[in-house]
Design an enzyme around this catalytic site. Structure first.
Site, PDB file in Angstrom:
ATOM      1  N   ARG A   1      40.304  65.905 102.235  1.00  0.00           N
ATOM      2  CA  ARG A   1      40.067  65.158 101.008  1.00  0.00           C
ATOM      3  C   ARG A   1      39.166  63.972 101.339  1.00  0.00           C
ATOM      4  O   ARG A   1      39.363  63.306 102.364  1.00  0.00           O
ATOM      5  CB  ARG A   1      41.377  64.693 100.388  1.00  0.00           C
ATOM      6  CG  ARG A   1      42.228  65.840  99.828  1.00  0.00           C
ATOM      7  CD  ARG A   1      43.415  65.320  99.056  1.00  0.00           C
ATOM      8  NE  ARG A   1      44.279  66.405  98.588  1.00  0.00           N
ATOM      9  CZ  ARG A   1      44.138  67.029  97.423  1.00  0.00           C
ATOM     10  NH1 ARG A   1      43.152  66.674  96.612  1.00  0.00           N
ATOM     11  NH2 ARG A   1      44.960  67.991  97.068  1.00  0.00           N
TER      12      ARG A   1
ATOM     13  N   HIS B   1      43.256  71.351  90.273  1.00  0.00           N
ATOM     14  CA  HIS B   1      42.956  70.991  88.890  1.00  0.00           C
ATOM     15  C   HIS B   1      41.996  71.997  88.266  1.00  0.00           C
ATOM     16  O   HIS B   1      42.174  72.417  87.121  1.00  0.00           O
ATOM     17  CB  HIS B   1      42.352  69.591  88.824  1.00  0.00           C
ATOM     18  CG  HIS B   1      43.354  68.481  88.883  1.00  0.00           C
ATOM     19  ND1 HIS B   1      44.188  68.308  89.963  1.00  0.00           N
ATOM     20  CD2 HIS B   1      43.644  67.483  87.993  1.00  0.00           C
ATOM     21  CE1 HIS B   1      44.965  67.248  89.739  1.00  0.00           C
ATOM     22  NE2 HIS B   1      44.663  66.738  88.568  1.00  0.00           N
TER      23      HIS B   1
ATOM     24  N   ARG C   1      37.082  65.057  89.715  1.00  0.00           N
ATOM     25  CA  ARG C   1      37.816  65.143  90.980  1.00  0.00           C
ATOM     26  C   ARG C   1      36.973  64.626  92.141  1.00  0.00           C
ATOM     27  O   ARG C   1      37.485  64.045  93.092  1.00  0.00           O
ATOM     28  CB  ARG C   1      38.231  66.594  91.246  1.00  0.00           C
ATOM     29  CG  ARG C   1      39.090  67.200  90.151  1.00  0.00           C
ATOM     30  CD  ARG C   1      40.361  66.434  89.953  1.00  0.00           C
ATOM     31  NE  ARG C   1      41.275  66.625  91.077  1.00  0.00           N
ATOM     32  CZ  ARG C   1      42.328  65.869  91.304  1.00  0.00           C
ATOM     33  NH1 ARG C   1      42.596  64.844  90.513  1.00  0.00           N
ATOM     34  NH2 ARG C   1      43.125  66.116  92.335  1.00  0.00           N
TER      35      ARG C   1
ATOM     36  N   HIS D   1      38.404  65.492  95.945  1.00  0.00           N
ATOM     37  CA  HIS D   1      37.846  66.761  96.408  1.00  0.00           C
ATOM     38  C   HIS D   1      36.367  66.619  96.735  1.00  0.00           C
ATOM     39  O   HIS D   1      35.679  65.735  96.213  1.00  0.00           O
ATOM     40  CB  HIS D   1      38.006  67.851  95.338  1.00  0.00           C
ATOM     41  CG  HIS D   1      39.404  68.312  95.130  1.00  0.00           C
ATOM     42  ND1 HIS D   1      40.095  69.058  96.069  1.00  0.00           N
ATOM     43  CD2 HIS D   1      40.255  68.146  94.091  1.00  0.00           C
ATOM     44  CE1 HIS D   1      41.306  69.313  95.612  1.00  0.00           C
ATOM     45  NE2 HIS D   1      41.432  68.768  94.424  1.00  0.00           N
TER      46      HIS D   1
END
Length: 443
Positions: free
Chosen positions: A121, A156, A203, A209
């Site tokens: 991440r 997501h 995101r 991400h």
């Protein structure tokens, strides 16, 4: 965005740090090292460009920042169970059940995929990898940045993309019945992909991400929605729902421990004696790993600007042991209260298995038996959707205990009650109201 200091890392540390990140099974010594199937330079460049792209997104105006944050909130997998499922169910029962089934199956698959693919991440990778000194990067974290699970693929995008597919196909069929225009027929799918694109960018914006993880999530979500829509089970015996719930739980746990038994460090477990390494492999003691929070500059909206004290938080030496994602998130998240247990993989499994049990109990309840052959009018549909949304939101806002066992137990009960409230309780209550009477459901 406020001006602030960038961060610099000695370039020689980049390749060795990336090796530890991209090949989680590589041991700390040369005797047990395994070849990495990826090109380290290519992956390092991919991650670096993803961080630069995130920085570019964060330079946008304040209104755009609010838009990105609203998109990431709307596409939270939890919203599938709390928002999209009840809305879809009161528009069309079959579509609503499909949204729930596809949502929970795709979330289970996303958990498994993340265990297999790992995935960094951005909010922790910029520190752990030793980012290149050729660029000065100013990034910010947000309350939704610090997710604890691995990052690939984006949940997501994948879960929302899969769960919304039945709604999109239903709207497309409805548009086709009322219009011959190709543009009108394609509008639901255009809106669908634009929504997923906005979710993906959000995101990246919050550093949850990298772009390739978002793209993988969008493609996987659309593919799963297309494949699973025709496989949604109709009403089954209660034993089917109980067996399915148990199978989802045991298969995930079995995969987890099988990978651990095979020597794959699925959680990137840190060596208990390992500390931070600087670019020259100097070990930083554990008590000095965290940058003092009073030295972190605050932005205009009380979010934190990253980069000021990276010199105290730098690591990436070749002898570093593997780190678990929870450890990394806790270590590099700027505010401890931004880390939530509901972002952990087993929290998702708890939600999925509970939803299956709840759907089985709902479809075998006496309330549902009285209503299964009736088709509600539009007034009943509207009132039912409103009541269901309010009830689920109230249940969702219940404060959960800090004890981990009690937390998972209450979480299971909460999500098991959601389908029962939507499918059985609310329709039964709406039927008692003095609204337009339901009509027999046509076969």
């Amino acid at each position: 965005m406020q001006a602030g200091d960038g961060f610099k890392v000695v370039p020689e540390a980049t390749a060795s740090a990336a090796l530890q990140l991209l090949c989680p099974v590589v041991g700390p010594g040369p005797s047990n090292a395994l070849p990495c199937p990826f090109s380290l330079a290519a992956m390092d460049a991919l991650y670096s460009r993803g961080v630069l792209f995130a920085e570019m997104l964060q330079t946008g105006p304040p209104w755009l920042e609010r838009f990105w944050l609203s998109m990431t909130f709307l596409a939270d997998p939890k919203c599938i169970f709390v928002v999209f499922f009840p809305l879809a169910y009161f528009l069309d029962r079959k579509v609503g059940v499909a949204v729930l089934w596809i949502g929970l199956v795709s979330e289970w698959l996303n958990v498994v995929a993340k265990w297999l693919l790992f995935g960094e991440r951005p909010f922790w990778w910029v520190y752990e990898s030793g980012f290149s000194s050729t660029e000065k990067v100013l990034l910010r974290q947000f309350p939704v940045s610090c997710e604890t699970g691995p990052g690939s693929p984006s949940g997501h995008c994948m879960i929302t993309g899969a769960a919304l597919w039945p709604i999109v196909t239903a709207l497309t069929a409805l548009a086709s019945r009322h219009s011959t225009s190709r543009l009108v027929k394609l509008t639901p799918f255009l809106a669908y992909f634009l929504l997923l694109l906005a979710v993906g960018l959000s995101r990246i914006f919050i550093l949850a991400h990298f772009p390739h993880q978002v793209l993988g999530g969008i493609v996987a979500g659309a593919a799963l929605g297309w494949m699973l829509e025709a496989c949604v089970p109709a009403e089954r015996k209660l034993s089917f729902y109980l067996a399915t719930s148990l199978a989802l739980l045991l298969s995930a746990i079995g995969l987890y421990w099988s990978m651990v038994a095979l020597g794959v460090d699925i959680d990137w477990s840190p060596h208990p004696s390992s500390g931070c390494h600087t670019a020259d492999s100097t070990v930083i003691p554990a008590e000095r790993q965290n940058c003092p929070r009073e030295n972190v500059p605050r932005d205009r909206d009380n979010t934190h600007t990253l980069g000021k004290c990276l010199g105290e938080r730098r690591q990436g030496g070749p002898g570093q042991a593997h780190h678990q994602s929870i450890h990394l998130a806790t270590k590099w998240c700027l505010k401890p209260e931004w880390i939530h247990i509901e972002t952990r993989p087993f929290s998702s499994l708890c939600r999925d298995t509970a939803s299956v049990v709840g759907l089985g109990l709902a479809t075998h309840s006496s309330f549902y038996a009285q209503l299964r052959h009736e088709r509600p009018g539009w007034k009943q549909q509207a009132v039912g959707a409103g009541l269901a949304l309010a009830a689920l939101q109230g249940l969702n806002d219940v404060v959960q205990p800090e004890n981990i066992v009690l937390w998972y137990g209450l979480n299971f009960l909460k999500y098991a009650s959601f389908p029962w409230v939507v499918v059985a309780l609310v329709p039964w209550l709406v039927r008692l109201l003095p609204l337009t009477q339901s009509r027999p459901h046509s076969k």
